[in-house]
Design a protein around this motif. Structure first.
Motif, PDB file in Angstrom:
ATOM      1  N   THR A   1       9.709 -26.453  15.675  1.00  7.28           N
ATOM      2  CA  THR A   1      10.850 -27.091  16.353  1.00  7.28           C
ATOM      3  C   THR A   1      12.070 -26.185  16.353  1.00  7.28           C
TER       4      THR A   1
ATOM      5  N   LYS B   1       8.260 -26.773  19.763  1.00  9.83           N
ATOM      6  CA  LYS B   1       7.907 -28.188  19.675  1.00  9.83           C
ATOM      7  C   LYS B   1       9.183 -28.975  19.981  1.00  9.83           C
TER       8      LYS B   1
ATOM      9  N   ASN C   1       3.070 -24.090  25.084  1.00  8.39           N
ATOM     10  CA  ASN C   1       4.227 -24.484  24.283  1.00  8.39           C
ATOM     11  C   ASN C   1       4.867 -23.251  23.668  1.00  8.39           C
TER      12      ASN C   1
ATOM     13  N   VAL D   1       4.819 -23.283  17.825  1.00  6.08           N
ATOM     14  CA  VAL D   1       4.676 -24.726  17.605  1.00  6.08           C
ATOM     15  C   VAL D   1       5.772 -25.281  16.689  1.00  6.08           C
TER      16      VAL D   1
END
Length: 186
Positions: free
Chosen positions: A165, A122, A119, A163
């Motif tokens: 957004t 997010k 990732n 992680v």
């Protein structure tokens, strides 16, 4: 989902009719990115959800008629490739819904190819990775939408983590992103 390294010598004498530079698996297969990259640098390959940083030293050299090797262990299509230059400070991720995430390059380790991606943002429901760049604070990113062109100085983007957004790019609200370009030392 393949990656391959080609020798520049294979492209020096091209006939007027062109040349075939890769073997595609079937009619649904397509080339999503080409970079001219020194062998000692890293690249980032990414799908709509994950990314993998890998050294070009781990990408085997092929002839033009070969299909290549697995780039990233994913069932999703590879959406793009970006170069990580030696003085890169950050990775910037822009999503299709207009979010931007910036984090230190040190948080994104290099691995062997064919590994699962990690990732780098997010993602919210229905969002996906549009583009990833290795950047410095002196760079800017030009985002072309269906109705405008927006330049985003990297030094004005808040630093987050892999992680997070990220943040909404306010100028892009309600627009469809057509393309993104990295502008060095703006």
């Amino acid at each position: 989902n393949s990656v391959k390294k080609l020798d520049m010598e294979d492209f020096l004498n091209v006939s007027i009719s062109g040349l075939i530079y890769t073997k595609l698996k079937d009619n649904s297969d397509e080339v999503t990115g080409i970079t001219i990259t020194p062998a000692e640098l890293d690249v980032v390959v990414y799908s709509e959800q994950k990314a993998l940083r890998m050294s070009m030293k781990n990408v085997p050299l092929f002839k033009r008629n070969a299909a290549g090797n697995k780039a990233m262990n994913t069932t999703s299509d590879i959406e793009g490739i970006s170069i990580v230059y030696p003085k890169t400070q950050y990775i910037v991720v822009i999503t299709s819904k207009g979010r931007i995430n910036k984090f230190p390059i040190t948080a994104f380790n290099s691995h062997d190819r064919a590994r699962a991606g990690v990732n780098v943002i997010k993602l919210k429901q229905g969002d996906s990775i549009k583009v990833i760049f290795g950047v410095n604070d002196t760079d800017a990113i030009r985002v072309v939408t269906s109705n405008s062109v927006v330049e985003i100085p990297v030094n004005e983007v808040k630093q987050h983590s892999t992680v997070a957004t990220g943040e909404v790019i306010p100028q892009l609200k309600g627009s469809t992103i057509v393309r993104c370009d990295l502008m060095w030392n703006k």
